[in-house]
Design a protein around this motif. Structure first.
Motif, PDB file in Angstrom:
ATOM      1  N   UNK A 176       8.364   7.040   0.821  1.00 15.91           N
ATOM      2  CA  UNK A 176       9.602   7.460   1.454  1.00 15.91           C
ATOM      3  C   UNK A 176       9.664   7.217   2.948  1.00 15.91           C
ATOM      4  N   UNK A 177       8.531   6.884   3.557  1.00 18.07           N
ATOM      5  CA  UNK A 177       8.514   6.594   4.996  1.00 18.07           C
ATOM      6  C   UNK A 177       8.986   5.158   5.231  1.00 18.07           C
ATOM      7  N   UNK A 178       9.611   4.870   6.377  1.00 18.14           N
ATOM      8  CA  UNK A 178      10.061   3.498   6.656  1.00 18.14           C
ATOM      9  C   UNK A 178       8.905   2.490   6.683  1.00 18.14           C
ATOM     10  N   UNK A 179       7.707   2.949   7.030  1.00 12.86           N
ATOM     11  CA  UNK A 179       6.550   2.057   7.104  1.00 12.86           C
ATOM     12  C   UNK A 179       6.146   1.450   5.777  1.00 12.86           C
ATOM     13  N   UNK A 180       6.587   2.026   4.684  1.00  8.87           N
ATOM     14  CA  UNK A 180       6.224   1.528   3.358  1.00  8.87           C
ATOM     15  C   UNK A 180       6.973   0.228   3.016  1.00  8.87           C
TER      16      UNK A 180
ATOM     17  N   UNK B 283       0.844  -1.196   0.000  1.00  4.35           N
ATOM     18  CA  UNK B 283       0.000   0.000   0.000  1.00  4.35           C
ATOM     19  C   UNK B 283       0.876   1.241   0.000  1.00  4.35           C
ATOM     20  N   UNK B 284       0.595   2.155  -0.900  1.00  2.56           N
ATOM     21  CA  UNK B 284       1.251   3.456  -0.961  1.00  2.56           C
ATOM     22  C   UNK B 284       0.145   4.500  -0.787  1.00  2.56           C
ATOM     23  N   UNK B 285       0.189   5.222   0.310  1.00  2.00           N
ATOM     24  CA  UNK B 285      -0.870   6.180   0.628  1.00  2.00           C
ATOM     25  C   UNK B 285      -0.759   7.457  -0.200  1.00  2.00           C
ATOM     26  N   UNK B 286      -1.908   8.078  -0.406  1.00  2.00           N
ATOM     27  CA  UNK B 286      -1.965   9.396  -1.037  1.00  2.00           C
ATOM     28  C   UNK B 286      -2.213  10.478   0.004  1.00  2.00           C
ATOM     29  N   UNK B 287      -2.176  10.089   1.294  1.00  2.00           N
ATOM     30  CA  UNK B 287      -2.443  11.018   2.384  1.00  2.00           C
ATOM     31  C   UNK B 287      -1.135  11.408   3.073  1.00  2.00           C
ATOM     32  N   UNK B 288      -0.717  12.657   2.949  1.00  2.00           N
ATOM     33  CA  UNK B 288       0.512  13.086   3.632  1.00  2.00           C
ATOM     34  C   UNK B 288       0.435  12.792   5.132  1.00  2.00           C
ATOM     35  N   UNK B 289       1.546  12.332   5.679  1.00  2.00           N
ATOM     36  CA  UNK B 289       1.595  12.008   7.099  1.00  2.00           C
ATOM     37  C   UNK B 289       1.230  10.576   7.413  1.00  2.00           C
ATOM     38  N   UNK B 290       0.693   9.847   6.458  1.00  2.00           N
ATOM     39  CA  UNK B 290       0.342   8.445   6.658  1.00  2.00           C
ATOM     40  C   UNK B 290       1.601   7.611   6.888  1.00  2.00           C
TER      41      UNK B 290
END
Length: 188
Positions: free
Chosen positions: A65-69, A53-60
């Motif tokens: 680029x976030x480690x959670x991805x 899942x790649x979110x379109x919501x900033x801060x998700x």
């Protein structure tokens, strides 16, 4: 790759799901069960698909680029395994997954991952509606606690159980990892 065996579809098993900020969850052993299924699929040379899942919501937690991805290390795809990226809960929407499966003649799917009532349920509904013979592995999925429409707090187990009830017999067969492994090895 043996297209005569069902494809294992691992949904959203990314680092963000291990983050305590994700919430209270059930099935604490789900990742180990998924890893066991993944090992069996790899040993059988059966198709494996990893959904990210790649979110379109900033801060998700799933923002690019976030480690959670990143995929959880124990469940990371091998170079030859198919990876699908999605921006909505359903892995079939705008991802090319249906086309990829049809091009390989794959008609049977086994779904695992998170969350049972969101991405797993959404993907299983589409799979069933598209005519795939779909199995959801109850003990290799998990959900998070939530509040229902009437404002009643529901435990992760309750959310999980209701999502499985929504799917079973209508869109998919709900099974457990031991039964799925038994069936896979009977077919090989």
């Amino acid at each position: 790759m043996r297209n005569d065996l069902p494809a294992l579809i691992i949904i959203d098993m990314q680092e963000a799901m291990a983050n305590p900020a994700a919430g209270q969850r059930n099935n604490p052993d789900a990742a180990e069960r998924i890893a066991r299924l993944l090992g069996a699929w790899r040993a059988a040379d059966a198709p494996v698909i990893h959904v990210r899942h790649i979110s379109r919501t900033p801060g998700s937690l799933f923002w690019p680029g976030q480690p959670g991805v990143q995929f959880q290390e124990a469940l990371a795809p091998l170079p030859h395994e198919h990876v699908v990226e999605k921006n909505v809960p359903d892995a079939f929407i705008r991802s090319g997954l249906e086309r990829w499966l049809h091009a390989r003649g794959i008609e049977r799917l086994v779904l695992v991952g998170v969350s049972t009532n969101n991405s797993v349920e959404g993907s299983a509904r589409s799979a069933g509606n598209l005519g795939f013979d779909t199995t959801v592995v109850a003990d290799a999925c998990f959900a998070f606690a939530g509040t229902d429409y009437a404002g009643q707090a529901r435990s992760a187990d309750e959310v999980h159980a209701m999502a499985l009830a929504n799917l079973d017999g209508e869109y998919a067969t709900v099974s457990d990892s031991a039964s799925v492994l038994h069936c896979l090895f009977d077919a090989t």
